[in-house]
Motif scaffolding. Structure first.
Motif, PDB file in Angstrom:
ATOM      1  N   GLY A 295      32.962  -2.697  11.282  1.00 35.88           N
ATOM      2  CA  GLY A 295      32.925  -1.451  10.516  1.00 35.88           C
ATOM      3  C   GLY A 295      32.393  -1.656   9.112  1.00 35.88           C
ATOM      4  N   GLY A 296      32.817  -2.738   8.460  1.00 37.34           N
ATOM      5  CA  GLY A 296      32.311  -3.045   7.123  1.00 37.34           C
ATOM      6  C   GLY A 296      30.818  -3.333   7.133  1.00 37.34           C
ATOM      7  N   ALA A 297      30.356  -4.019   8.170  1.00 40.03           N
ATOM      8  CA  ALA A 297      28.918  -4.299   8.277  1.00 40.03           C
ATOM      9  C   ALA A 297      28.125  -3.014   8.489  1.00 40.03           C
ATOM     10  N   VAL A 298      28.655  -2.107   9.283  1.00 40.95           N
ATOM     11  CA  VAL A 298      27.977  -0.820   9.505  1.00 40.95           C
ATOM     12  C   VAL A 298      27.914  -0.031   8.206  1.00 40.95           C
ATOM     13  N   VAL A 299      29.032   0.032   7.486  1.00 37.41           N
ATOM     14  CA  VAL A 299      29.053   0.768   6.219  1.00 37.41           C
ATOM     15  C   VAL A 299      28.097   0.126   5.220  1.00 37.41           C
ATOM     16  N   ALA A 300      28.124  -1.193   5.108  1.00 36.40           N
ATOM     17  CA  ALA A 300      27.250  -1.877   4.154  1.00 36.40           C
ATOM     18  C   ALA A 300      25.778  -1.704   4.508  1.00 36.40           C
ATOM     19  N   THR A 301      25.468  -1.637   5.789  1.00 34.54           N
ATOM     20  CA  THR A 301      24.080  -1.485   6.208  1.00 34.54           C
ATOM     21  C   THR A 301      23.572  -0.056   6.009  1.00 34.54           C
ATOM     22  N   LEU A 302      24.375   0.924   6.353  1.00 39.71           N
ATOM     23  CA  LEU A 302      23.909   2.309   6.339  1.00 39.71           C
ATOM     24  C   LEU A 302      24.142   3.040   5.025  1.00 39.71           C
TER      25      LEU A 302
ATOM     26  N   PRO B  47      21.810  10.028   2.645  1.00 37.86           N
ATOM     27  CA  PRO B  47      21.959  10.951   1.510  1.00 37.86           C
ATOM     28  C   PRO B  47      23.438  11.011   1.107  1.00 37.86           C
ATOM     29  N   PRO B  48      23.747  11.584  -0.052  1.00 41.32           N
ATOM     30  CA  PRO B  48      25.141  11.620  -0.521  1.00 41.32           C
ATOM     31  C   PRO B  48      26.132  12.229   0.473  1.00 41.32           C
ATOM     32  N   VAL B  49      25.735  13.277   1.175  1.00 36.62           N
ATOM     33  CA  VAL B  49      26.645  13.876   2.158  1.00 36.62           C
ATOM     34  C   VAL B  49      26.901  12.900   3.308  1.00 36.62           C
ATOM     35  N   GLY B  50      25.871  12.211   3.744  1.00 37.92           N
ATOM     36  CA  GLY B  50      26.023  11.213   4.799  1.00 37.92           C
ATOM     37  C   GLY B  50      26.904  10.056   4.362  1.00 37.92           C
ATOM     38  N   GLN B  51      26.804   9.650   3.085  1.00 38.28           N
ATOM     39  CA  GLN B  51      27.663   8.591   2.566  1.00 38.28           C
ATOM     40  C   GLN B  51      29.127   9.007   2.614  1.00 38.28           C
ATOM     41  N   LYS B  52      29.378  10.258   2.238  1.00 35.12           N
ATOM     42  CA  LYS B  52      30.753  10.759   2.247  1.00 35.12           C
ATOM     43  C   LYS B  52      31.316  10.820   3.661  1.00 35.12           C
ATOM     44  N   VAL B  53      30.502  11.240   4.612  1.00 36.66           N
ATOM     45  CA  VAL B  53      30.940  11.291   6.006  1.00 36.66           C
ATOM     46  C   VAL B  53      31.192   9.880   6.529  1.00 36.66           C
ATOM     47  N   LEU B  54      30.320   8.951   6.188  1.00 38.53           N
ATOM     48  CA  LEU B  54      30.469   7.566   6.637  1.00 38.53           C
ATOM     49  C   LEU B  54      31.746   6.945   6.097  1.00 38.53           C
ATOM     50  N   VAL B  55      32.017   7.121   4.811  1.00 40.51           N
ATOM     51  CA  VAL B  55      33.217   6.525   4.204  1.00 40.51           C
ATOM     52  C   VAL B  55      34.475   7.156   4.773  1.00 40.51           C
ATOM     53  N   SER B  56      34.491   8.473   4.886  1.00 37.92           N
ATOM     54  CA  SER B  56      35.695   9.113   5.422  1.00 37.92           C
ATOM     55  C   SER B  56      35.868   8.801   6.907  1.00 37.92           C
ATOM     56  N   GLY B  57      34.786   8.655   7.631  1.00 36.60           N
ATOM     57  CA  GLY B  57      34.874   8.283   9.041  1.00 36.60           C
ATOM     58  C   GLY B  57      35.345   6.859   9.238  1.00 36.60           C
ATOM     59  N   MET B  58      35.011   5.964   8.336  1.00 40.33           N
ATOM     60  CA  MET B  58      35.456   4.576   8.446  1.00 40.33           C
ATOM     61  C   MET B  58      36.907   4.414   8.006  1.00 40.33           C
ATOM     62  N   ALA B  59      37.413   5.354   7.221  1.00 40.58           N
ATOM     63  CA  ALA B  59      38.806   5.263   6.772  1.00 40.58           C
ATOM     64  C   ALA B  59      39.777   5.422   7.944  1.00 40.58           C
ATOM     65  N   LEU B  60      39.420   6.231   8.932  1.00 38.22           N
ATOM     66  CA  LEU B  60      40.324   6.450  10.061  1.00 38.22           C
ATOM     67  C   LEU B  60      40.547   5.188  10.903  1.00 38.22           C
TER      68      LEU B  60
END
Length: 98
Positions: free
Chosen positions: A24-31, A36-49
């Motif tokens: 998960g950390g590798a996916v977040v760090a890569t993407l 865009p900012p909205v995609g970053q917010k979705v990615l971070v909140s999706g990885m929190a679960l």
């Protein structure tokens, strides 16, 4: 009757948790920087679960433990709730911030 030892029964115990967190950390760090900012917010909140699920599995429901002097279930739940509050606050600040 051949009964396996408790150590043998727990072979590889919790190995999937660090693997899931690293993937998960590798996916977040890569993407993260390619979105865009909205995609970053979705990615971070999706990885929190999944991170919270992993923390629950490690802290609250640890199963067999090597020592007999482990935290009581109430303290483990309190520790999990505190970590959840901290992670939730950080994610909320990132998502709701400018």
């Amino acid at each position: 009757m051949n009964v396996p030892s408790p150590r043998r029964l727990q072979y590889g115990y919790l190995l999937e948790i660090p693997i899931m967190i690293m993937v998960g950390g590798a996916v977040v760090a890569t993407l993260f920087f390619h979105l865009p900012p909205v995609g970053q917010k979705v990615l971070v909140s999706g990885m929190a679960l999944p991170l919270l699920f992993c923390l629950y599995y490690v802290i609250v429901a640890p199963g067999w433990m090597a020592d007999n002097e482990h935290l009581k279930p109430t303290l483990r739940l309190l520790a999990f709730l505190l970590l959840t509050a901290m992670i939730g606050t950080g994610v909320s600040i990132f998502v709701l911030g400018e």
